[in-house]
Design a protein around this motif. Structure first.
Motif, mmCIF file in Angstrom:
data_model
loop_
_atom_site.group_PDB
_atom_site.id
_atom_site.type_symbol
_atom_site.label_atom_id
_atom_site.label_comp_id
_atom_site.label_asym_id
_atom_site.label_seq_id
_atom_site.Cartn_x
_atom_site.Cartn_y
_atom_site.Cartn_z
ATOM 1 N N ASP A 24 0.833 -1.208 0.000
ATOM 2 C CA ASP A 24 0.000 0.000 0.000
ATOM 3 C C ASP A 24 0.864 1.253 0.000
ATOM 4 O O ASP A 24 0.577 2.217 -0.725
ATOM 5 C CB ASP A 24 -0.950 0.008 1.205
ATOM 6 N N ALA A 25 1.927 1.239 0.814
ATOM 7 C CA ALA A 25 2.820 2.395 0.874
ATOM 8 C C ALA A 25 3.514 2.619 -0.469
ATOM 9 O O ALA A 25 3.656 3.755 -0.930
ATOM 10 C CB ALA A 25 3.853 2.214 1.976
ATOM 11 N N THR A 26 3.934 1.538 -1.099
ATOM 12 C CA THR A 26 4.622 1.643 -2.386
ATOM 13 C C THR A 26 3.668 2.079 -3.495
ATOM 14 O O THR A 26 4.012 2.911 -4.344
ATOM 15 C CB THR A 26 5.258 0.290 -2.760
ATOM 16 N N LEU A 27 2.464 1.533 -3.468
ATOM 17 C CA LEU A 27 1.513 1.830 -4.540
ATOM 18 C C LEU A 27 0.945 3.249 -4.459
ATOM 19 O O LEU A 27 0.354 3.727 -5.431
ATOM 20 C CB LEU A 27 0.394 0.797 -4.545
ATOM 21 N N LYS A 28 1.132 3.910 -3.344
ATOM 22 C CA LYS A 28 0.711 5.313 -3.248
ATOM 23 C C LYS A 28 1.443 6.161 -4.277
ATOM 24 O O LYS A 28 0.933 7.162 -4.749
ATOM 25 C CB LYS A 28 1.014 5.879 -1.852
ATOM 26 N N TYR A 29 2.657 5.736 -4.594
ATOM 27 C CA TYR A 29 3.493 6.513 -5.504
ATOM 28 C C TYR A 29 3.447 5.987 -6.935
ATOM 29 O O TYR A 29 4.275 6.336 -7.760
ATOM 30 C CB TYR A 29 4.939 6.522 -4.988
ATOM 31 N N GLU A 67 -3.795 2.573 -12.376
ATOM 32 C CA GLU A 67 -4.789 2.064 -11.421
ATOM 33 C C GLU A 67 -5.136 0.602 -11.691
ATOM 34 O O GLU A 67 -5.327 -0.187 -10.750
ATOM 35 C CB GLU A 67 -6.076 2.912 -11.458
ATOM 36 N N VAL A 127 -2.340 -1.497 -10.337
ATOM 37 C CA VAL A 127 -2.380 -1.472 -8.870
ATOM 38 C C VAL A 127 -3.487 -2.392 -8.369
ATOM 39 O O VAL A 127 -3.288 -3.189 -7.438
ATOM 40 C CB VAL A 127 -2.580 -0.026 -8.355
ATOM 41 N N LYS A 162 -3.056 -5.794 -6.058
ATOM 42 C CA LYS A 162 -3.793 -5.971 -4.797
ATOM 43 C C LYS A 162 -4.662 -7.225 -4.852
ATOM 44 O O LYS A 162 -4.749 -7.973 -3.874
ATOM 45 C CB LYS A 162 -4.649 -4.740 -4.499
#
Length: 181
Positions: free
Chosen positions: A117-122, A128, A131, A135
């Motif tokens: 989640d932290a990595t995919l924020k960027y 999308e 991502v 997930k």
């Protein structure tokens, strides 16, 4: 310390603590097996001495045969009890190891999800779909692990029932054989 270094130190501390817990469980199980084997050995020696005394006390071959036959049922029961005790210790140890592994798997799953989640924020704009696919793959993997764990638990329950049934059958067969003679 920097955040990665702190994470590494904390992770290492947790791993060492977990290793200590697993080692303690293994040693406790080993102690139980040693105690069981010592008890079984003492019982065997006492029974053997009694059997020798019975053999010497026999006046006729029929008395000797009857003395031997009277030992079959207790021997089967003691052997069955011993086997069951070993199985119980092994099952208890396996359950403890499984519980530790399940806890670590759950922790690892949470850590991976948080890191993802932290990595995919960027993630760059327009990614999308990728991502979501990542997930979904992680969620599917976790569901597969959960299903495998549930299946393993059911299998262990079935084995437990089968061992109990086989034990009962063995004891009953020995009783029948002793009565028939």
């Amino acid at each position: 310390m920097t955040q990665p270094a702190e994470q590494f130190v904390n992770s290492t501390k947790a791993a060492v603590a977990d290793l200590g817990d697993v080692a303690a469980l293994a040693l406790t199980s080993y102690e139980k097996l040693v105690a069981l084997n010592l008890s079984a050995t003492k019982t065997f020696l006492a029974d053997s001495a009694q059997q020798v005394q019975s053999a010497f006390a026999a006046k006729t071959p029929q008395d000797l045969f009857a003395a031997q036959q009277s030992l079959v049922q207790p021997l089967v029961e003691k052997t069955t009890a011993y086997t069951r005790a070993v199985y119980d210790i092994a099952a208890e140890t396996g359950a403890g190891f499984n519980k530790a592994a399940e806890g670590k798997l759950a922790d690892a799953g949470s850590t991976v999800k948080a890191a993802l989640d932290a990595t995919l924020k960027y993630a760059p704009a327009g990614s999308e779909a990728a991502v979501t696919a990542i997930k979904d793959a992680v969620t599917a993997g976790q569901k597969a692990i959960d299903a495998a764990q549930a299946s393993a638990k059911k299998t262990a329950e079935i084995v437990e029932k089968n061992v109990a049934a086989a034990t009962e059958i063995a004891v009953n067969a020995a009783k029948s054989a002793t009565k028939a003679k």
